[in-house]
Design a protein around this motif. Structure first.
Motif, mmCIF file in Angstrom:
data_model
loop_
_atom_site.group_PDB
_atom_site.id
_atom_site.type_symbol
_atom_site.label_atom_id
_atom_site.label_comp_id
_atom_site.label_asym_id
_atom_site.label_seq_id
_atom_site.Cartn_x
_atom_site.Cartn_y
_atom_site.Cartn_z
ATOM 1 N N ASN A 136 0.672 -1.113 0.068
ATOM 2 C CA ASN A 136 0.193 0.789 -0.669
ATOM 3 C C ASN A 136 1.023 0.885 -0.233
ATOM 4 O OD1 ASN A 136 -2.360 -1.205 -0.050
ATOM 5 N ND2 ASN A 136 -2.467 -1.717 2.109
ATOM 6 N N ASP A 137 1.856 1.194 0.817
ATOM 7 C CA ASP A 137 2.605 2.548 0.843
ATOM 8 C C ASP A 137 3.710 2.530 -0.408
ATOM 9 O OD1 ASP A 137 1.901 3.073 3.757
ATOM 10 O OD2 ASP A 137 3.685 2.330 4.627
ATOM 11 N N ALA A 138 4.150 1.279 -0.900
ATOM 12 C CA ALA A 138 4.955 1.865 -2.399
ATOM 13 C C ALA A 138 3.890 2.497 -3.855
ATOM 14 C CB ALA A 138 5.111 -0.313 -2.751
ATOM 15 N N THR A 144 2.071 8.683 -5.717
ATOM 16 C CA THR A 144 2.425 10.235 -5.706
ATOM 17 C C THR A 144 3.812 11.271 -6.772
ATOM 18 O OG1 THR A 144 1.786 10.651 -3.454
ATOM 19 C CG2 THR A 144 3.204 11.920 -3.887
ATOM 20 N N ILE A 145 4.318 10.081 -6.748
ATOM 21 C CA ILE A 145 5.778 10.403 -8.015
ATOM 22 C C ILE A 145 4.319 10.738 -9.523
ATOM 23 C CG2 ILE A 145 7.653 9.502 -9.089
ATOM 24 C CD1 ILE A 145 8.538 8.268 -7.080
ATOM 25 N N GLU A 146 4.093 9.672 -9.600
ATOM 26 C CA GLU A 146 3.252 10.428 -11.018
ATOM 27 C C GLU A 146 2.432 11.820 -11.610
ATOM 28 O OE1 GLU A 146 1.568 6.404 -11.740
ATOM 29 O OE2 GLU A 146 2.822 5.403 -12.246
ATOM 30 N N GLN A 164 17.550 -0.631 -0.719
ATOM 31 C CA GLN A 164 16.305 -1.406 -1.762
ATOM 32 C C GLN A 164 15.322 0.004 -1.549
ATOM 33 O OE1 GLN A 164 14.315 -4.891 1.307
ATOM 34 N NE2 GLN A 164 13.427 -4.594 -1.654
ATOM 35 N N THR A 165 15.431 0.164 -0.718
ATOM 36 C CA THR A 165 14.341 1.775 -1.211
ATOM 37 C C THR A 165 14.641 2.857 -2.121
ATOM 38 O OG1 THR A 165 13.865 2.028 1.152
ATOM 39 C CG2 THR A 165 13.166 3.542 -0.019
ATOM 40 N N TYR A 166 15.917 3.347 -2.408
ATOM 41 C CA TYR A 166 16.660 4.211 -2.881
ATOM 42 C C TYR A 166 16.278 3.454 -4.101
ATOM 43 C CZ TYR A 166 20.263 7.115 -6.015
ATOM 44 O OH TYR A 166 21.020 7.285 -6.559
ATOM 45 N N ASP A 167 16.788 2.634 -4.555
ATOM 46 C CA ASP A 167 16.882 1.400 -5.872
ATOM 47 C C ASP A 167 15.337 1.594 -6.502
ATOM 48 O OD1 ASP A 167 19.397 0.776 -6.207
ATOM 49 O OD2 ASP A 167 19.511 -0.430 -5.039
ATOM 50 N N ALA A 170 14.798 5.122 -7.259
ATOM 51 C CA ALA A 170 14.974 5.219 -8.682
ATOM 52 C C ALA A 170 14.658 4.969 -9.886
ATOM 53 C CB ALA A 170 16.494 4.694 -8.753
ATOM 54 N N ALA A 171 14.018 3.551 -9.919
ATOM 55 C CA ALA A 171 13.216 2.435 -10.947
ATOM 56 C C ALA A 171 11.843 3.888 -11.537
ATOM 57 C CB ALA A 171 12.517 1.133 -10.111
#
Length: 205
Positions: A136-138, A144-146, A164-167, A170-171
């Protein structure tokens, strides 16, 4: 607190002056980066605040304005949206960029969001911290980014604590990240050295 004591504007203006001085020092040293300061809800509701900011900026010849960003929480804006919008527009007219901090926690409407002269949405760390284990958080972070990109804003993620969160961010084409995975807070001199030595930094004189 400074807010309860009624001196928050004086504190904000002192921080702004120190920030402008540091920004000028960095630029003279060949380091050209953005700087940001947080704005209180009390600053937003102070009718004289934009004039005081303008006076400070004039003292620096306006040369730092395009590198300055004010961070304002979504919650602070929604206390009195009409007055906040008036102050924000006055600041925006000076060329100061606006970052909406802790986005996702203040229940602001998209109609109101469209009126703001904002440059960036900062996704609250409560969503970012667990996005690698909570679907859900993902979804919230991705949406939000979109949203930010679709309305012409950049997106920044707070609370990035691991690779892992950083990657994942980035994706998702998140534009900027903030958190202990990059660095803990540091003093200006230490930060200057860090910029030139770390893979995250500038490596330029």
């Amino acid at each position: 607190s400074a807010e309860q004591a009624g001196v928050i504007k004086q504190v904000t203006l002192w921080v702004l002056k120190r920030t402008l001085m540091q920004s000028r020092d960095w630029r003279e040293a060949g380091i050209d980066i953005d700087v940001a300061i947080n704005i209180s809800v009390y600053d937003l509701h102070d009718a004289s605040f934009p004039k005081d900011v303008a006076a400070l900026l004039r003292g620096f010849g306006g040369v730092e304005t395009n590198r300055l960003r004010f961070e304002i929480t979504e919650t602070a804006m929604m206390v009195d949206p009409a007055r906040a919008l008036e102050t924000i527009n006055a600041l925006g007219a000076m060329g100061v960029a606006l970052s909406i901090d802790d986005f996702g926690t203040g229940y602001s409407s998209l109609a109101y969001l469209k009126q703001l002269p904002a440059a960036e949405l900062k996704i609250d760390k409560s969503f970012v911290a667990a996005m690698n284990v909570n679907d859900n958080d993902a979804v919230i972070v991705r949406s939000t980014i979109e949203l930010a990109h679709n309305i012409g804003l950049s997106a920044a993620a707070e609370g990035v604590e691991d690779r892992q969160t950083y990657d994942m961010l980035a994706a998702l084409r998140c534009d900027a990240v903030q958190g202990y995975y990059i660095s803990r807070p540091m003093a200006p001199d230490e930060f200057t050295r860090w910029l030139r030595q770390t893979p995250w930094g500038l490596r330029s004189a």
